[in-house]
Design an enzyme around this catalytic site. Structure first.
Site, PDB file in Angstrom:
ATOM      1  N   ASP A   1      -3.732   4.605   4.958  1.00  0.00           N
ATOM      2  CA  ASP A   1      -2.451   4.934   4.344  1.00  0.00           C
ATOM      3  C   ASP A   1      -1.752   5.922   5.291  1.00  0.00           C
ATOM      4  O   ASP A   1      -2.359   6.403   6.257  1.00  0.00           O
ATOM      5  CB  ASP A   1      -2.711   5.560   2.966  1.00  0.00           C
TER       6      ASP A   1
ATOM      7  N   ASP B   1       1.508   8.354   4.181  1.00  0.00           N
ATOM      8  CA  ASP B   1       2.078   9.545   3.552  1.00  0.00           C
ATOM      9  C   ASP B   1       1.022  10.375   2.839  1.00  0.00           C
ATOM     10  O   ASP B   1       0.275   9.858   2.002  1.00  0.00           O
ATOM     11  CB  ASP B   1       3.164   9.134   2.557  1.00  0.00           C
TER      12      ASP B   1
END
Length: 235
Positions: free
Chosen positions: A14, A16
């Site tokens: 991922d 953020d």
């Protein structure tokens, strides 16, 4: 002693809140928009709301915030305002602790790695403008809010299934390890049949960490050999 984790061959990250420290900036951006519409009384973007939105796609987040706070605009108008805030705030976001070290290590050891972010292409470009060398190391990048193949956002597994399918050697799902910070992302990875290492915000309650395969304070705490990946070279 044998590892309690299953061996993996491929890694999906991922972005953020995991590789880039953007989540605090998202809070500022959202509060700035709320302040445009609610002054007296002021409406506050609380952690209880935020944690349920982390990892979602742009449309999902926009619809939920407009609904939860009863903002007198459409979700499309909210998304446009959020995009303006992102351009202002996100261009100077910094890397999270241990992010560059781990990504570069896996890259140097020829471990197949990719990125699966719910961000749109426009948002991704703003956030990564000063980190291009880091993101060049990924074999491919899936951007959920701009990718037509990602039909459903997290906590649905779509983004991780799509990302895994784009590795040239098409690994089995159980051979992929996901790195996430958000509870929605953990749920999505598990639904995809993958193990998931969670590096949560300190505010994420224990009850929303329990399903992760492993929970770490920072990426610096990760030991690749736990999952039969190449260990860091001894300094």
């Amino acid at each position: 002693m044998p590892s309690k984790f299953k061996d993996v061959t491929h890694v999906i990250f991922d972005m953020d809140g995991l590789l880039l420290n953007t989540e605090v900036l998202y809070t500022v951006a959202t509060q700035n928009i709320l302040d445009m519409y609610f002054q007296n009384p002021r409406k506050i973007y609380t952690w209880d709301v935020k944690v349920g939105l982390m990892g979602l796609q742009t449309e999902q987040v926009s619809r939920k915030i407009v609904d939860i706070y009863d903002i007198p605009i459409t979700w499309e108008e909210y998304a446009a305002l959020a995009g303006e805030q992102i351009k202002i705030l996100m261009k100077n976001c910094e890397k999270c602790a241990g992010a560059e070290r781990l990504v570069k290590h896996l890259y140097d050891k020829n471990v197949p790695i990719c990125l699966a972010t719910s961000s749109s292409k426009e948002s991704f470009d703003v956030k990564t403008v000063h980190h291009k060398e880091l993101f060049k190391m990924f074999q491919h990048i899936t951007m959920g809010s701009s990718d037509p193949e990602v039909a459903h956002g997290k906590p649905a597994p779509d983004i991780f299934l799509v990302a895994a399918s784009r590795f040239p050697d098409k690994p089995k799902h159980e051979n992929c390890l996901v790195f996430e910070d958000a509870p929605n992302g953990v749920t999505a990875a598990l639904a995809a049949g993958m193990q998931v290492v969670m590096v949560p915000d300190i505010h994420v309650p224990e009850s929303q960490r329990q399903d992760a395969t492993q929970v770490l304070k920072t990426l610096n705490d990760f030991k690749p050999e736990d999952f039969n990946l190449p260990a860091f070279d001894e300094s």
